[in-house]
Scaffold this motif. Structure first.
Motif, PDB file in Angstrom:
ATOM      1  N   TYR A   1       0.391   5.600  14.787  1.00 57.42           N
ATOM      2  CA  TYR A   1      -0.545   6.414  14.026  1.00 57.42           C
ATOM      3  C   TYR A   1      -1.136   5.568  12.903  1.00 57.42           C
ATOM      4  O   TYR A   1      -0.425   4.795  12.265  1.00 57.42           O
ATOM      5  CB  TYR A   1       0.148   7.639  13.418  1.00 57.42           C
ATOM      6  CG  TYR A   1       0.497   8.684  14.440  1.00 57.42           C
ATOM      7  CD1 TYR A   1      -0.506   9.442  15.050  1.00 57.42           C
ATOM      8  CD2 TYR A   1       1.813   8.917  14.804  1.00 57.42           C
ATOM      9  CE1 TYR A   1      -0.198  10.409  15.998  1.00 57.42           C
ATOM     10  CE2 TYR A   1       2.132   9.881  15.747  1.00 57.42           C
ATOM     11  CZ  TYR A   1       1.118  10.618  16.339  1.00 57.42           C
ATOM     12  OH  TYR A   1       1.427  11.560  17.279  1.00 57.42           O
TER      13      TYR A   1
ATOM     14  N   ASN B   1      -4.566   5.579   9.761  1.00 55.93           N
ATOM     15  CA  ASN B   1      -5.575   6.392   9.101  1.00 55.93           C
ATOM     16  C   ASN B   1      -6.784   5.569   8.639  1.00 55.93           C
ATOM     17  O   ASN B   1      -7.596   6.025   7.863  1.00 55.93           O
ATOM     18  CB  ASN B   1      -4.990   7.194   7.933  1.00 55.93           C
ATOM     19  CG  ASN B   1      -4.474   6.312   6.830  1.00 55.93           C
ATOM     20  OD1 ASN B   1      -4.557   5.094   6.893  1.00 55.93           O
ATOM     21  ND2 ASN B   1      -3.932   6.919   5.790  1.00 55.93           N
ATOM     22  N   ARG B   2      -6.892   4.349   9.143  1.00 53.52           N
ATOM     23  CA  ARG B   2      -8.058   3.483   8.901  1.00 53.52           C
ATOM     24  C   ARG B   2      -8.347   2.701  10.179  1.00 53.52           C
ATOM     25  O   ARG B   2      -7.433   2.177  10.798  1.00 53.52           O
ATOM     26  CB  ARG B   2      -7.810   2.474   7.783  1.00 53.52           C
ATOM     27  CG  ARG B   2      -7.653   3.065   6.417  1.00 53.52           C
ATOM     28  CD  ARG B   2      -7.431   1.935   5.400  1.00 53.52           C
ATOM     29  NE  ARG B   2      -6.988   2.450   4.131  1.00 53.52           N
ATOM     30  CZ  ARG B   2      -7.805   2.768   3.137  1.00 53.52           C
ATOM     31  NH1 ARG B   2      -9.097   2.625   3.266  1.00 53.52           N
ATOM     32  NH2 ARG B   2      -7.327   3.222   2.002  1.00 53.52           N
TER      33      ARG B   2
ATOM     34  N   LYS C   1     -10.520   5.899   4.587  1.00 56.75           N
ATOM     35  CA  LYS C   1      -9.440   6.638   5.234  1.00 56.75           C
ATOM     36  C   LYS C   1     -10.034   7.782   6.046  1.00 56.75           C
ATOM     37  O   LYS C   1     -11.015   8.400   5.633  1.00 56.75           O
ATOM     38  CB  LYS C   1      -8.461   7.201   4.210  1.00 56.75           C
ATOM     39  CG  LYS C   1      -7.497   6.188   3.676  1.00 56.75           C
ATOM     40  CD  LYS C   1      -6.449   6.853   2.816  1.00 56.75           C
ATOM     41  CE  LYS C   1      -5.423   5.856   2.359  1.00 56.75           C
ATOM     42  NZ  LYS C   1      -4.368   6.488   1.565  1.00 56.75           N
ATOM     43  N   VAL C   2      -9.423   8.037   7.182  1.00 56.72           N
ATOM     44  CA  VAL C   2      -9.839   9.134   8.053  1.00 56.72           C
ATOM     45  C   VAL C   2      -8.600   9.918   8.453  1.00 56.72           C
ATOM     46  O   VAL C   2      -7.472   9.534   8.147  1.00 56.72           O
ATOM     47  CB  VAL C   2     -10.577   8.609   9.317  1.00 56.72           C
ATOM     48  CG1 VAL C   2     -11.877   7.937   8.947  1.00 56.72           C
ATOM     49  CG2 VAL C   2      -9.686   7.667  10.115  1.00 56.72           C
ATOM     50  N   LYS C   3      -8.810  11.013   9.159  1.00 57.33           N
ATOM     51  CA  LYS C   3      -7.695  11.801   9.667  1.00 57.33           C
ATOM     52  C   LYS C   3      -6.831  10.915  10.572  1.00 57.33           C
ATOM     53  O   LYS C   3      -7.341  10.101  11.329  1.00 57.33           O
ATOM     54  CB  LYS C   3      -8.249  12.997  10.450  1.00 57.33           C
ATOM     55  CG  LYS C   3      -7.207  13.941  10.952  1.00 57.33           C
ATOM     56  CD  LYS C   3      -7.872  15.103  11.680  1.00 57.33           C
ATOM     57  CE  LYS C   3      -6.827  15.982  12.326  1.00 57.33           C
ATOM     58  NZ  LYS C   3      -7.437  17.031  13.138  1.00 57.33           N
ATOM     59  N   LYS C   4      -5.527  11.079  10.487  1.00 58.29           N
ATOM     60  CA  LYS C   4      -4.583  10.286  11.263  1.00 58.29           C
ATOM     61  C   LYS C   4      -4.967  10.281  12.747  1.00 58.29           C
ATOM     62  O   LYS C   4      -5.321  11.308  13.309  1.00 58.29           O
ATOM     63  CB  LYS C   4      -3.179  10.860  11.076  1.00 58.29           C
ATOM     64  CG  LYS C   4      -2.081  10.063  11.743  1.00 58.29           C
ATOM     65  CD  LYS C   4      -0.707  10.512  11.310  1.00 58.29           C
ATOM     66  CE  LYS C   4      -0.363  11.872  11.814  1.00 58.29           C
ATOM     67  NZ  LYS C   4       1.033  12.238  11.609  1.00 58.29           N
ATOM     68  N   PHE C   5      -4.914   9.104  13.370  1.00 59.82           N
ATOM     69  CA  PHE C   5      -5.269   8.970  14.777  1.00 59.82           C
ATOM     70  C   PHE C   5      -4.288   8.050  15.492  1.00 59.82           C
ATOM     71  O   PHE C   5      -3.528   7.319  14.858  1.00 59.82           O
ATOM     72  CB  PHE C   5      -6.708   8.455  14.935  1.00 59.82           C
ATOM     73  CG  PHE C   5      -6.951   7.098  14.305  1.00 59.82           C
ATOM     74  CD1 PHE C   5      -6.805   5.940  15.046  1.00 59.82           C
ATOM     75  CD2 PHE C   5      -7.341   6.997  12.974  1.00 59.82           C
ATOM     76  CE1 PHE C   5      -7.032   4.689  14.473  1.00 59.82           C
ATOM     77  CE2 PHE C   5      -7.568   5.759  12.393  1.00 59.82           C
ATOM     78  CZ  PHE C   5      -7.420   4.603  13.150  1.00 59.82           C
TER      79      PHE C   5
END
Length: 150
Positions: free
Chosen positions: A106, A108-109, A116-120
């Motif tokens: 996981y 977040n960048r 930062k973005v939503k966890k992916f």
């Protein structure tokens, strides 16, 4: 002589763009990843990501839609998930319609210096991600069970 120098520059410049990482052995890959699945790639889409510090720099990341065939480690809410690939020469080049064993983490960048973005879910060549192999799946299952992940 000029041809030799030119050839040398081409060879060394292409080497500098190669991915430099050591693929983890099976046990370390199982321990150090958040998600391990076998899955089939349904689609791919290239996305542009801007660097936070240098607005003129844009990298391309690849977004894959994946049908989860079997979840070996990690909690997933859906059978169809999104996985992002690296914005570098370390990107794993999945083929749509093919099945893989995917080791992922996981993040977040998308880039070190991107917002930062939503966890992916993220993977690249430096994980143990590979084409689907039934014998490898069985070994991973056994190791996940031994480590308490399943």
């Amino acid at each position: 002589m000029k041809n030799f120098i030119f050839l040398g520059l081409i060879l060394f410049s292409s080497l500098s763009f190669a991915c430099s990482c050591i693929t983890a052995n099976r046990e370390n890959a199982v321990i150090n990843t958040d998600v391990i699945i076998s899955g089939k790639i349904l689609s791919q889409e290239n996305l542009s990501v801007k660097n936070k510090r240098d607005r003129d720099f844009t990298a391309t990341v690849t977004k894959y839609t994946v049908l989860v065939i079997e979840n070996l480690k990690g909690k997933l809410k859906k059978d169809i998930i999104t996985i992002y690939g690296a914005a570098s020469n370390c990107a794993y080049n999945f083929q749509v319609g093919e099945s893989y064993i995917i080791f992922a983490i996981y993040k977040n960048r998308h880039l070190t210096d991107s917002k930062k973005v939503k966890k992916f879910i993220f993977t690249n060549k430096c994980t143990r991600t590979a084409k689907f192999d039934e014998q490898e799946i069985e070994k991973i299952k056994a190791l996940c069970k031994e480590k308490g992940y399943s």
